[in-house]
Scaffold this motif. Sequence first.
Motif, PDB file in Angstrom:
ATOM      1  N   VAL A  55       1.980 -20.083  11.341  1.00 58.68           N
ATOM      2  CA  VAL A  55       1.445 -19.248  12.420  1.00 58.68           C
ATOM      3  C   VAL A  55       0.302 -19.984  13.101  1.00 58.68           C
ATOM      4  O   VAL A  55      -0.237 -20.952  12.571  1.00 58.68           O
ATOM      5  N   ALA A  56      -0.087 -19.510  14.275  1.00 58.41           N
ATOM      6  CA  ALA A  56      -1.085 -20.190  15.092  1.00 58.41           C
ATOM      7  C   ALA A  56      -2.520 -19.989  14.611  1.00 58.41           C
ATOM      8  O   ALA A  56      -3.377 -20.836  14.844  1.00 58.41           O
ATOM      9  N   SER A  57      -2.800 -18.855  13.948  1.00 61.49           N
ATOM     10  CA  SER A  57      -4.189 -18.581  13.559  1.00 61.49           C
ATOM     11  C   SER A  57      -4.234 -17.677  12.337  1.00 61.49           C
ATOM     12  O   SER A  57      -3.255 -17.017  11.988  1.00 61.49           O
ATOM     13  N   ALA A  58      -5.416 -17.637  11.723  1.00 65.69           N
ATOM     14  CA  ALA A  58      -5.624 -16.742  10.583  1.00 65.69           C
ATOM     15  C   ALA A  58      -5.510 -15.289  11.027  1.00 65.69           C
ATOM     16  O   ALA A  58      -5.002 -14.447  10.280  1.00 65.69           O
ATOM     17  N   GLN A  59      -5.965 -14.986  12.244  1.00 64.41           N
ATOM     18  CA  GLN A  59      -5.856 -13.624  12.770  1.00 64.41           C
ATOM     19  C   GLN A  59      -4.389 -13.218  12.900  1.00 64.41           C
ATOM     20  O   GLN A  59      -4.014 -12.101  12.551  1.00 64.41           O
ATOM     21  N   CYS A  60      -3.553 -14.125  13.380  1.00 62.64           N
ATOM     22  CA  CYS A  60      -2.122 -13.849  13.513  1.00 62.64           C
ATOM     23  C   CYS A  60      -1.509 -13.593  12.130  1.00 62.64           C
ATOM     24  O   CYS A  60      -0.724 -12.664  11.956  1.00 62.64           O
ATOM     25  N   ARG A  61      -1.883 -14.419  11.142  1.00 60.64           N
ATOM     26  CA  ARG A  61      -1.395 -14.230   9.778  1.00 60.64           C
ATOM     27  C   ARG A  61      -1.793 -12.852   9.257  1.00 60.64           C
ATOM     28  O   ARG A  61      -0.985 -12.137   8.678  1.00 60.64           O
ATOM     29  N   ASP A  62      -3.042 -12.451   9.505  1.00 62.56           N
ATOM     30  CA  ASP A  62      -3.521 -11.155   9.038  1.00 62.56           C
ATOM     31  C   ASP A  62      -2.761 -10.005   9.703  1.00 62.56           C
ATOM     32  O   ASP A  62      -2.448  -9.006   9.054  1.00 62.56           O
ATOM     33  N   GLU A  63      -2.447 -10.152  10.996  1.00 64.63           N
ATOM     34  CA  GLU A  63      -1.679  -9.125  11.695  1.00 64.63           C
ATOM     35  C   GLU A  63      -0.270  -9.013  11.107  1.00 64.63           C
ATOM     36  O   GLU A  63       0.251  -7.910  10.915  1.00 64.63           O
ATOM     37  N   ILE A  64       0.334 -10.148  10.807  1.00 64.99           N
ATOM     38  CA  ILE A  64       1.676 -10.142  10.215  1.00 64.99           C
ATOM     39  C   ILE A  64       1.640  -9.486   8.844  1.00 64.99           C
ATOM     40  O   ILE A  64       2.486  -8.653   8.531  1.00 64.99           O
ATOM     41  N   LEU A  65       0.655  -9.840   8.030  1.00 64.16           N
ATOM     42  CA  LEU A  65       0.561  -9.241   6.697  1.00 64.16           C
ATOM     43  C   LEU A  65       0.307  -7.738   6.785  1.00 64.16           C
ATOM     44  O   LEU A  65       0.789  -6.976   5.942  1.00 64.16           O
ATOM     45  N   GLY A  66      -0.415  -7.297   7.819  1.00 64.05           N
ATOM     46  CA  GLY A  66      -0.600  -5.859   8.033  1.00 64.05           C
ATOM     47  C   GLY A  66       0.719  -5.170   8.324  1.00 64.05           C
ATOM     48  O   GLY A  66       0.995  -4.079   7.801  1.00 64.05           O
ATOM     49  N   MET A  67       1.559  -5.800   9.160  1.00 61.19           N
ATOM     50  CA  MET A  67       2.891  -5.245   9.437  1.00 61.19           C
ATOM     51  C   MET A  67       3.729  -5.188   8.162  1.00 61.19           C
ATOM     52  O   MET A  67       4.450  -4.212   7.923  1.00 61.19           O
ATOM     53  N   VAL A  68       3.626  -6.233   7.362  1.00 56.33           N
ATOM     54  CA  VAL A  68       4.387  -6.283   6.105  1.00 56.33           C
ATOM     55  C   VAL A  68       3.963  -5.145   5.188  1.00 56.33           C
ATOM     56  O   VAL A  68       4.813  -4.470   4.598  1.00 56.33           O
ATOM     57  N   HIS A  69       2.670  -4.911   5.074  1.00 53.17           N
ATOM     58  CA  HIS A  69       2.176  -3.822   4.216  1.00 53.17           C
ATOM     59  C   HIS A  69       2.722  -2.468   4.675  1.00 53.17           C
ATOM     60  O   HIS A  69       3.070  -1.626   3.851  1.00 53.17           O
TER      61      HIS A  69
END
Length: 96
Positions: A55-69
């Motif tokens: 992913v492009a950024s840590a923020q993007c990773r965090d958003e994806i992990l939020g969707m996963v949760h």
Amino acid sequence: MSQHGSEQAPPGAAPALNTEYRVAHLLEHLAGGHPGELGVRVEVRGEAVLLTGTVASAQCRDEILGMVHEELAGIPVHYDIVVADTSCPDHAEELT
């Protein structure tokens, strides 16, 4: 930078009966959501789900992990998502 981790279902949680459906729904959200991350792969591995990609950024990773949760609550999720290094090089590349 790489983020390795594992999210486990709460003790006593019933296994999800429709994991493939929930994964497909997650993939739709990943493709159409704010991050628009098509480079993230989601695979069902037995009773768990594996996420891999860059992913492009840590923020993007965090958003994806939020969707996963949200989408995969109660399903064990393992992830290996790498944040791309987009910084400028500090020296010239030597070609031979």
